[in-house]
Design an enzyme around this catalytic site. Structure first.
Site, PDB file in Angstrom:
ATOM      1  N   CYS A 130      -3.563  -6.965 -14.416  1.00 57.95           N
ATOM      2  CA  CYS A 130      -4.455  -6.142 -15.231  1.00 57.95           C
ATOM      3  C   CYS A 130      -5.827  -6.795 -15.308  1.00 57.95           C
ATOM      4  O   CYS A 130      -5.950  -7.932 -15.762  1.00 57.95           O
ATOM      5  CB  CYS A 130      -3.900  -5.942 -16.638  1.00 57.95           C
ATOM      6  SG  CYS A 130      -5.019  -4.958 -17.642  1.00 57.95           S
ATOM      7  N   LYS A 165       3.630  -6.257  -9.700  1.00 55.46           N
ATOM      8  CA  LYS A 165       2.474  -5.389  -9.408  1.00 55.46           C
ATOM      9  C   LYS A 165       1.316  -6.237  -8.906  1.00 55.46           C
ATOM     10  O   LYS A 165       0.783  -7.074  -9.643  1.00 55.46           O
ATOM     11  CB  LYS A 165       2.074  -4.616 -10.663  1.00 55.46           C
ATOM     12  CG  LYS A 165       1.028  -3.547 -10.391  1.00 55.46           C
ATOM     13  CD  LYS A 165       0.912  -2.573 -11.548  1.00 55.46           C
ATOM     14  CE  LYS A 165       0.082  -1.365 -11.215  1.00 55.46           C
ATOM     15  NZ  LYS A 165       0.095  -0.370 -12.288  1.00 55.46           N
ATOM     16  N   THR A 193      -5.700  -1.647 -10.211  1.00 54.27           N
ATOM     17  CA  THR A 193      -7.087  -1.179 -10.069  1.00 54.27           C
ATOM     18  C   THR A 193      -8.019  -2.258  -9.512  1.00 54.27           C
ATOM     19  O   THR A 193      -7.749  -3.452  -9.612  1.00 54.27           O
ATOM     20  CB  THR A 193      -7.624  -0.742 -11.439  1.00 54.27           C
ATOM     21  OG1 THR A 193      -7.435  -1.829 -12.352  1.00 54.27           O
ATOM     22  CG2 THR A 193      -6.886   0.471 -11.956  1.00 54.27           C
ATOM     23  N   THR A 266      -4.056   8.202 -12.045  1.00 48.27           N
ATOM     24  CA  THR A 266      -5.194   8.966 -12.544  1.00 48.27           C
ATOM     25  C   THR A 266      -5.016  10.478 -12.395  1.00 48.27           C
ATOM     26  O   THR A 266      -5.506  11.246 -13.228  1.00 48.27           O
ATOM     27  CB  THR A 266      -6.469   8.505 -11.800  1.00 48.27           C
ATOM     28  OG1 THR A 266      -6.576   7.091 -11.994  1.00 48.27           O
ATOM     29  CG2 THR A 266      -7.713   9.174 -12.311  1.00 48.27           C
TER      30      THR A 266
END
Lengths: 313, 259
Positions: A130, A165, A193, A266
């Site tokens: 993150c 991740k 992201t 998204t």
């Protein structure tokens, strides 16, 4: 049979489509719009030991073909997730992948140990990537040896398979993937992201209160496909691919690159019915391609180009 | 219930500088309930612009399955929306959020409605409903300048309507608070929608009456799943209590959230 059911470590999925963590809350809002039983799995919002408020607003900014977010892992904390959110989700026949986050290794270990005991949690997704938290998060996701150690520690305490991740914000994604595979990861989810910024034309300041945020949406799709293509050829664990998936065609591309399942992020904001829409479209697309089962598509792009079928215009 | 529908443009016109009034037709209108709710609009198919735009509902016409939204062209999305013509379709998700409460015990009471800029539109449907509820309504509406003002006559047909403009080109020069400070009489309920500094000023002045404030915030999903539009709860010492503007709001009782 619609050619969509797949098996992943810890899970038997009706189809390979799941909402990505952070884009679906704990499912309550979307359950008002459609039957969540249609989904292959649900990746719930990141869970930390204590409740977190997250970052100040504004937390989102639109970009060309994408968006930046800096939510900051807002969540109600482990106990509330265990006592309220997971039991609520149990009414659906859908495997839950719990996204585990923290500031220190001990946090990840504690959350993983406890959340993995919930009967409907079939796998964990280690959130070591993150970009929107000051401590932890991305620090764990950019150093291969730390990522490996964390994976190992979480594996020791988890009762379910552990997916890691991966962050795209690294120089060598294959090195990161191999490190967590060495650490015992049962699977990978990628990509998280990309770190980005936008400026406000009137104030000359960053739009996001956190200044930087994570870029998601169609804008990052080529990056995700490239990274999955590279990593999938060097690891022996399955990859759940994500990054800008909006359509059934996008899903096929991710499978060709090497994904065994995909997550939709998204797109859920653009169209809250994105996941069921893709699930509905996929069988027809498989028929067009001429395969019986979607798993036949994983890694199709790896082979050498057949010169005989290549015609110069 | 929240629905997503391709609604048809009945009419579209510019009613002030960069301010458009669009009437849309579709079944979704049957779900519209409280004034103050909003819709999430995708101006165009495709990925540019990608996200939906939250736009308030300014009036509801259930008989004709139509509703009106008034919006300001600012970015790519609203500029594309402004290019839509009669007969075109617009992808609408809604109705979203909780609107202003209309309470039976307010019958016969006096309401003050305060709007600032693009916070003015949702007050129109509210005002109509309050008048139906046999209430006396007084409007104080703030705009940058006369050319960006709109609906003054419509509001005036429902009750007193005062305008404040920053440059003094219409009504009182200054902000809405300049008018409110000089107003006579007591109010029983306050309803307001507009920029945060305006809402803060109203919260300070009207801490002793029943008041409802409608907030604006950048949103991702519009349905409460993405946590983009949260605001902290007033007086929460733990620092973790929050409300989502999109699904818990956009209307909150005064004192509930930190402005």
């Amino acid at each position: 049979m619609n050619g969509l059911s797949i098996e992943l470590p810890g899970m038997q999925l009706k189809n390979p489509i799941m909402p990505a963590s952070g884009c679906f809350g704990f499912g309550r809002e979307f359950s008002q719009l459609y039957d969540l039983n249609q989904l292959g799995a649900i990746m719930i919002k990141a869970v930390t030991t204590e409740p977190r408020f997250g970052n100040p607003t504004p937390r989102v900014a639109e970009t060309d073909a994408g968006m930046l977010n800096a939510i900051g892992l807002q969540n109600p904390g482990l106990q509330k997730v265990m006592n309220e959110e997971l039991p609520w989700l149990d009414q659906f026949d859908v495997p839950i992948i719990a996204n585990v986050a923290g500031s220190m290794m001990e946090d990840y270990v504690n959350v993983a140990r406890e959340v993995s005991t919930s009967p409907n949690v079939k796998a964990l997704e280690l959130n070591i990537s993150c970009p929107n938290v000051k401590t932890g998060g991305i620090a764990f996701g950019t150093d291969p040896s730390i990522a490996k150690e964390l994976t190992k520690k979480v594996k020791e305490v988890s009762s379910v398979p552990v997916y890691v991740k991966l962050s795209p914000n690294v120089a060598n994604i294959v090195e990161m993937a191999k490190a967590v595979e060495d650490g015992g990861a049962d699977g990978l989810t990628m990509i998280n992201t990309l770190i980005g910024m936008r400026m406000d034309l009137k104030t000359a300041k960053p739009i996001l209160a956190n200044k930087t945020g994570g870029l998601s949406g169609p804008a990052i799709k080529p990056v995700a496909i490239r990274m999955i293509y590279e990593v999938s050829q060097h690891v022996n664990v399955p990859i759940i691919g994500m990054g800008g998936i909006q359509s059934a065609e996008d899903v096929i591309e991710f499978f060709y690159a090497g994904a065994s399942a995909v997550a939709v992020g998204t797109a859920n904001f653009v169209d809250p019915f994105a996941c069921p829409g893709i699930i509905e479209e996929l069988p027809g697309l498989l028929q067009d391609i001429g395969v019986d089962h979607i798993s036949e598509l994983t890694g199709r792009s790896w082979g050498k180009v057949d010169q005989k079928t290549y015609h110069r215009a | 219930m929240i629905r997503k529908e391709k609604m048809t443009v009945v009419s579209q016109k510019m009613i002030a500088e960069n301010i458009y009034e669009m009437i849309l037709h579709g079944e979704l209108v049957s779900e519209m309930d409280n004034p103050g709710q909003f819709v999430h609009v995708k101006a165009e198919e495709g990925i540019d612009p990608l996200l939906r735009r939250p736009i308030s509902i300014s009036s509801i016409d259930k008989k004709n399955n139509a509703f009106t939204m008034i919006y300001r062209t600012e970015g790519k999305g609203t500029k594309r929306l402004a290019q839509k013509n009669e007969g075109d379709s617009v992808d609408v998700l809604g109705p979203l959020g909780n609107g202003f409460p209309i309470l039976p015990h307010h019958k016969g009471k006096r309401a003050l409605l305060v709007g600032g800029g693009i916070g003015v539109p949702p007050l129109y449907e509210l005002s109509k409903r309050l008048v139906e509820n046999k209430m006396e309504v007084v409007h104080v509406l703030g705009f940058q300048t006369e050319s960006s003002s709109f609906y003054m006559e419509e509001f005036a047909s429902l009750g007193h309507a005062y305008a404040a403009t920053v440059d003094g080109s219409l009504g009182t020069k200054g902000f809405v608070t300049s008018i409110i400070d000089d107003m006579d009489g007591e109010f029983d309920v306050l309803y307001a929608c507009g920029p945060i500094p305006m809402l803060r000023a109203l919260e300070q002045r009207f801490s002793d009456i029943e008041a409802y404030l409608s907030l604006e915030q950048r949103m991702g999903c519009g349905i409460g799943a993405c946590f983009a539009c949260v605001c902290p709860v007033q007086g929460d010492e733990s620092g973790t209590e929050y409300r989502k503007v999109c699904s818990d709001g956009p209307v909150f009782p005064v004192g509930e959230v930190v402005l």
